[in-house]
Design a protein around this motif. Sequence first.
Motif, PDB file in Angstrom:
ATOM      1  N   ALA A 152     105.238  46.559  42.535  1.00 53.92           N
ATOM      2  CA  ALA A 152     104.280  46.155  41.506  1.00 53.92           C
ATOM      3  C   ALA A 152     102.865  46.553  41.902  1.00 53.92           C
ATOM      4  CB  ALA A 152     104.361  44.643  41.273  1.00 53.92           C
ATOM      5  N   VAL A 168     102.467  50.285  41.360  1.00 49.32           N
ATOM      6  CA  VAL A 168     102.309  50.613  39.941  1.00 49.32           C
ATOM      7  C   VAL A 168     100.918  50.242  39.447  1.00 49.32           C
ATOM      8  CG1 VAL A 168     103.105  50.024  37.617  1.00 49.32           C
ATOM      9  CG2 VAL A 168     104.776  50.476  39.413  1.00 49.32           C
ATOM     10  N   ARG A 169     100.469  49.021  39.777  1.00 51.34           N
ATOM     11  CA  ARG A 169      99.187  48.545  39.255  1.00 51.34           C
ATOM     12  C   ARG A 169      97.998  49.266  39.883  1.00 51.34           C
ATOM     13  NH1 ARG A 169      99.100  42.185  38.002  1.00 51.34           N
ATOM     14  NH2 ARG A 169      97.209  42.919  36.991  1.00 51.34           N
ATOM     15  N   GLY A 218      97.570  51.441  36.178  1.00 50.04           N
ATOM     16  CA  GLY A 218      98.984  51.651  36.463  1.00 50.04           C
ATOM     17  C   GLY A 218      99.842  51.964  35.257  1.00 50.04           C
ATOM     18  N   LEU A 224     103.729  52.925  35.274  1.00 52.22           N
ATOM     19  CA  LEU A 224     104.680  52.072  34.564  1.00 52.22           C
ATOM     20  C   LEU A 224     105.595  52.928  33.693  1.00 52.22           C
ATOM     21  CD1 LEU A 224     105.420  49.106  34.189  1.00 52.22           C
ATOM     22  CD2 LEU A 224     103.857  49.036  32.238  1.00 52.22           C
ATOM     23  N   TYR A 227     108.239  45.488  35.841  1.00 55.37           N
ATOM     24  CA  TYR A 227     107.710  45.791  34.494  1.00 55.37           C
ATOM     25  C   TYR A 227     107.015  44.570  33.906  1.00 55.37           C
ATOM     26  CZ  TYR A 227     107.433  46.874  29.547  1.00 55.37           C
ATOM     27  OH  TYR A 227     106.960  47.069  28.268  1.00 55.37           O
ATOM     28  N   GLU A 267     105.812  41.992  35.453  1.00 58.32           N
ATOM     29  CA  GLU A 267     104.629  41.590  36.215  1.00 58.32           C
ATOM     30  C   GLU A 267     103.432  42.450  35.837  1.00 58.32           C
ATOM     31  OE1 GLU A 267     103.160  41.276  40.859  1.00 58.32           O
ATOM     32  OE2 GLU A 267     105.256  40.874  40.365  1.00 58.32           O
ATOM     33  N   VAL A 268     103.680  43.715  35.536  1.00 60.21           N
ATOM     34  CA  VAL A 268     102.599  44.650  35.217  1.00 60.21           C
ATOM     35  C   VAL A 268     102.320  44.693  33.718  1.00 60.21           C
ATOM     36  CG1 VAL A 268     101.850  47.060  35.473  1.00 60.21           C
ATOM     37  CG2 VAL A 268     103.230  46.014  37.248  1.00 60.21           C
ATOM     38  N   THR A 308      98.933  44.638  31.624  1.00 57.23           N
ATOM     39  CA  THR A 308      98.022  45.788  31.553  1.00 57.23           C
ATOM     40  C   THR A 308      98.175  46.540  30.237  1.00 57.23           C
ATOM     41  OG1 THR A 308      99.609  47.304  32.612  1.00 57.23           O
ATOM     42  CG2 THR A 308      98.124  46.089  34.057  1.00 57.23           C
ATOM     43  N   GLY A 356      93.249  49.387  39.775  1.00 60.84           N
ATOM     44  CA  GLY A 356      94.255  48.354  39.942  1.00 60.84           C
ATOM     45  C   GLY A 356      93.792  46.988  39.491  1.00 60.84           C
ATOM     46  N   THR A 392      92.781  44.369  36.815  1.00 66.66           N
ATOM     47  CA  THR A 392      93.022  44.164  35.398  1.00 66.66           C
ATOM     48  C   THR A 392      92.448  42.831  34.971  1.00 66.66           C
ATOM     49  OG1 THR A 392      95.155  43.163  35.882  1.00 66.66           O
ATOM     50  CG2 THR A 392      95.149  45.518  35.405  1.00 66.66           C
TER      51      THR A 392
END
Length: 244
Positions: free
Chosen positions: A81, A84-85, A91, A95, A166, A168-169, A172, A235, A237
């Motif tokens: 995570a 990705v972020r 991110g 993603l 997915y 968790e992010v 965004t 990163g 957000t």
Amino acid sequence: MRMRDGMSLQERIIAMIHERGLAPGSPMPTEVQLMDLLGASRNSVREAVRALRALGIVEIRHGHGTFVGHASLDVLTPSLAFRVRSGPGGGIRALQDLVEVRELLETGLVAQVAQSTSAPRLAALDALVNGMDRDPEADRAFHALLYELCGNELVLQLIGLFWDVYHEVEPTLGPPEERSAEIVVNHRRIVAALRARDAEAAQEAMRLHFRDVKARIARAEARPVPAADLTRPPGHTRLRQADG
């Protein structure tokens, strides 16, 4: 810490687990025994055990001792995570990559599932679809149940890992979209293909499902970045405001 033979203390403990044939759940040698076996100090052993615990290779049960862990892929969720972020645009592009990997995995597996799904399992999938507009977790349970028949524990853990990262992010991507009816239709299409034992139709239905997910990501990527966000570090957000 690297030892003289080139192996770190963690690697030597892992090698010892394999050499002794210790299965997940088996008790580990005590701290004092590890110090003696490995010729290492107490602090070094404790540091190595802590590192292995973070990876799920070792499990500490307070009051009972140290045991061999199951090394679930759940431990990878925070680092994946974060990766990705930390990508460009908060991110969003990373993603998209994550979803594409999951799509490749699931569209390949669903053809296999179409050849062996039973009537009771189809009924269980129908029940989960019926609950998707009320319970977000029904979607995750649907995909887990879908691939249980594959008999591949790694597959189930990977899909669970991708799901966790997915969601968790997902903030965004902006405010959540009202898509419950569309999600239900997509999943009904998958079940219908499985009921017909049509592998190609099942794969196409799964692609349509992921097409909608990727479309939402693409919309988020195309949105202009607010001027205030241009000064934020990569990163970072904004917290999603509560509804209302």
